[in-house]
Design a protein around this motif. Sequence first.
Motif, PDB file in Angstrom:
ATOM      1  N   THR A 276       0.840  -1.187   0.000  1.00  0.00           N
ATOM      2  CA  THR A 276       0.000   0.000   0.000  1.00  0.00           C
ATOM      3  C   THR A 276       0.881   1.245   0.000  1.00  0.00           C
ATOM      4  N   TRP A 277       0.324   2.355  -0.443  1.00  0.00           N
ATOM      5  CA  TRP A 277       1.056   3.610  -0.563  1.00  0.00           C
ATOM      6  C   TRP A 277       0.065   4.751  -0.421  1.00  0.00           C
ATOM      7  N   CYS A 278       0.516   5.848   0.155  1.00  0.00           N
ATOM      8  CA  CYS A 278      -0.316   7.037   0.247  1.00  0.00           C
ATOM      9  C   CYS A 278       0.240   8.093  -0.696  1.00  0.00           C
ATOM     10  N   PRO A 279      -0.565   8.568  -1.643  1.00  0.00           N
ATOM     11  CA  PRO A 279      -0.070   9.604  -2.544  1.00  0.00           C
ATOM     12  C   PRO A 279       0.282  10.898  -1.800  1.00  0.00           C
ATOM     13  N   GLU A 280      -0.265  11.056  -0.619  1.00  0.00           N
ATOM     14  CA  GLU A 280       0.080  12.187   0.232  1.00  0.00           C
ATOM     15  C   GLU A 280       0.971  11.686   1.367  1.00  0.00           C
ATOM     16  N   TRP A 281       2.061  11.030   1.007  1.00  0.00           N
ATOM     17  CA  TRP A 281       2.988  10.425   1.965  1.00  0.00           C
ATOM     18  C   TRP A 281       3.515  11.439   2.963  1.00  0.00           C
ATOM     19  N   TRP A 282       3.574  12.685   2.569  1.00  0.00           N
ATOM     20  CA  TRP A 282       4.091  13.750   3.424  1.00  0.00           C
ATOM     21  C   TRP A 282       3.149  14.098   4.573  1.00  0.00           C
ATOM     22  N   ARG A 283       1.969  13.461   4.635  1.00  0.00           N
ATOM     23  CA  ARG A 283       1.059  13.635   5.771  1.00  0.00           C
ATOM     24  C   ARG A 283       1.370  12.652   6.904  1.00  0.00           C
ATOM     25  N   HIS A 284       2.340  11.772   6.699  1.00  0.00           N
ATOM     26  CA  HIS A 284       2.687  10.738   7.676  1.00  0.00           C
ATOM     27  C   HIS A 284       4.081  11.013   8.221  1.00  0.00           C
ATOM     28  N   SER A 285       4.170  11.324   9.492  1.00  0.00           N
ATOM     29  CA  SER A 285       5.475  11.665  10.067  1.00  0.00           C
ATOM     30  C   SER A 285       6.471  10.518   9.945  1.00  0.00           C
ATOM     31  N   GLU A 286       6.024   9.285  10.095  1.00  0.00           N
ATOM     32  CA  GLU A 286       6.934   8.148   9.949  1.00  0.00           C
ATOM     33  C   GLU A 286       7.470   8.076   8.520  1.00  0.00           C
TER      34      GLU A 286
ATOM     35  N   ILE B 248       7.785  10.566   6.379  1.00  0.00           N
ATOM     36  CA  ILE B 248       8.729  11.673   6.184  1.00  0.00           C
ATOM     37  C   ILE B 248      10.093  11.289   6.733  1.00  0.00           C
ATOM     38  N   SER B 249      10.112  10.772   7.937  1.00  0.00           N
ATOM     39  CA  SER B 249      11.376  10.413   8.575  1.00  0.00           C
ATOM     40  C   SER B 249      12.110   9.330   7.789  1.00  0.00           C
ATOM     41  N   ARG B 250      11.394   8.266   7.397  1.00  0.00           N
ATOM     42  CA  ARG B 250      12.026   7.172   6.654  1.00  0.00           C
ATOM     43  C   ARG B 250      12.471   7.616   5.267  1.00  0.00           C
ATOM     44  N   LEU B 251      11.644   8.373   4.569  1.00  0.00           N
ATOM     45  CA  LEU B 251      12.000   8.816   3.222  1.00  0.00           C
ATOM     46  C   LEU B 251      13.128   9.844   3.252  1.00  0.00           C
ATOM     47  N   GLU B 252      13.145  10.681   4.249  1.00  0.00           N
ATOM     48  CA  GLU B 252      14.261  11.618   4.421  1.00  0.00           C
ATOM     49  C   GLU B 252      15.554  10.833   4.656  1.00  0.00           C
ATOM     50  N   ALA B 253      15.486   9.790   5.482  1.00  0.00           N
ATOM     51  CA  ALA B 253      16.663   8.948   5.729  1.00  0.00           C
ATOM     52  C   ALA B 253      17.113   8.272   4.437  1.00  0.00           C
ATOM     53  N   LEU B 254      16.170   7.783   3.649  1.00  0.00           N
ATOM     54  CA  LEU B 254      16.519   7.161   2.366  1.00  0.00           C
ATOM     55  C   LEU B 254      17.193   8.147   1.431  1.00  0.00           C
ATOM     56  N   TRP B 255      16.641   9.341   1.355  1.00  0.00           N
ATOM     57  CA  TRP B 255      17.205  10.368   0.477  1.00  0.00           C
ATOM     58  C   TRP B 255      18.626  10.730   0.900  1.00  0.00           C
ATOM     59  N   ARG B 256      18.818  10.988   2.177  1.00  0.00           N
ATOM     60  CA  ARG B 256      20.153  11.382   2.659  1.00  0.00           C
ATOM     61  C   ARG B 256      21.168  10.251   2.490  1.00  0.00           C
ATOM     62  N   ALA B 257      20.749   9.017   2.741  1.00  0.00           N
ATOM     63  CA  ALA B 257      21.648   7.874   2.537  1.00  0.00           C
ATOM     64  C   ALA B 257      21.992   7.736   1.051  1.00  0.00           C
TER      65      ALA B 257
ATOM     66  N   TRP C 162      23.038   0.843  -0.519  1.00  0.00           N
ATOM     67  CA  TRP C 162      21.839   1.651  -0.341  1.00  0.00           C
ATOM     68  C   TRP C 162      20.588   0.791  -0.542  1.00  0.00           C
ATOM     69  N   TRP C 163      20.549   0.013  -1.613  1.00  0.00           N
ATOM     70  CA  TRP C 163      19.390  -0.844  -1.853  1.00  0.00           C
ATOM     71  C   TRP C 163      19.214  -1.842  -0.717  1.00  0.00           C
ATOM     72  N   ARG C 164      20.296  -2.549  -0.364  1.00  0.00           N
ATOM     73  CA  ARG C 164      20.201  -3.617   0.635  1.00  0.00           C
ATOM     74  C   ARG C 164      19.923  -3.081   2.036  1.00  0.00           C
ATOM     75  N   ASP C 165      20.686  -2.098   2.471  1.00  0.00           N
ATOM     76  CA  ASP C 165      20.629  -1.635   3.863  1.00  0.00           C
ATOM     77  C   ASP C 165      19.606  -0.542   4.116  1.00  0.00           C
ATOM     78  N   HIS C 166      19.211   0.161   3.096  1.00  0.00           N
ATOM     79  CA  HIS C 166      18.329   1.310   3.299  1.00  0.00           C
ATOM     80  C   HIS C 166      16.989   1.152   2.579  1.00  0.00           C
ATOM     81  N   ALA C 167      17.010   1.132   1.251  1.00  0.00           N
ATOM     82  CA  ALA C 167      15.762   1.121   0.487  1.00  0.00           C
ATOM     83  C   ALA C 167      14.899  -0.099   0.803  1.00  0.00           C
TER      84      ALA C 167
END
Length: 145
Positions: free
Chosen positions: A62-72, A74-83, A98-103
Amino acid sequence: MAEGLGNWDDTDQDNITPGTVDPPSTTAEEAPSLVFATVDQFVQEHLAHNYRRTLNVQGGHTWCPEWWRHSEAISRLEALWRAWEDLRRDGKTGMSSWWRDHADHHMQILLSTDGPFRGCTPEKGHNPRLEPLPCAPPPKGLFIS
């Protein structure tokens, strides 16, 4: 990450502007160039195109097109982006790491039908039905600041 990011609830999420979390401060000489200027740009232009899955809520993903409404999220996707921004500079095994340990780790949780997007669908959008975990205050003096 901004202070209190994990304390926002879905009603507070209406006031979030994607990409407003300031990166750690560094000098101009130390700061490497970024491919994606914001987490929103990373999700829309990279992650969504490279992490394709069949979405459904009956035992799949499942996925939310408004993912930015979920604090969790945001935190996980921000971590993915920075990694990703850091590991892309490793020309040897950076992307594999990155794929194995993060994504794969974070996306498995984000896309889980019991994850932060539970109740949301790409067709119907955001559903703010999940409540924060219940917490009782700890005994006075247990955590000394």
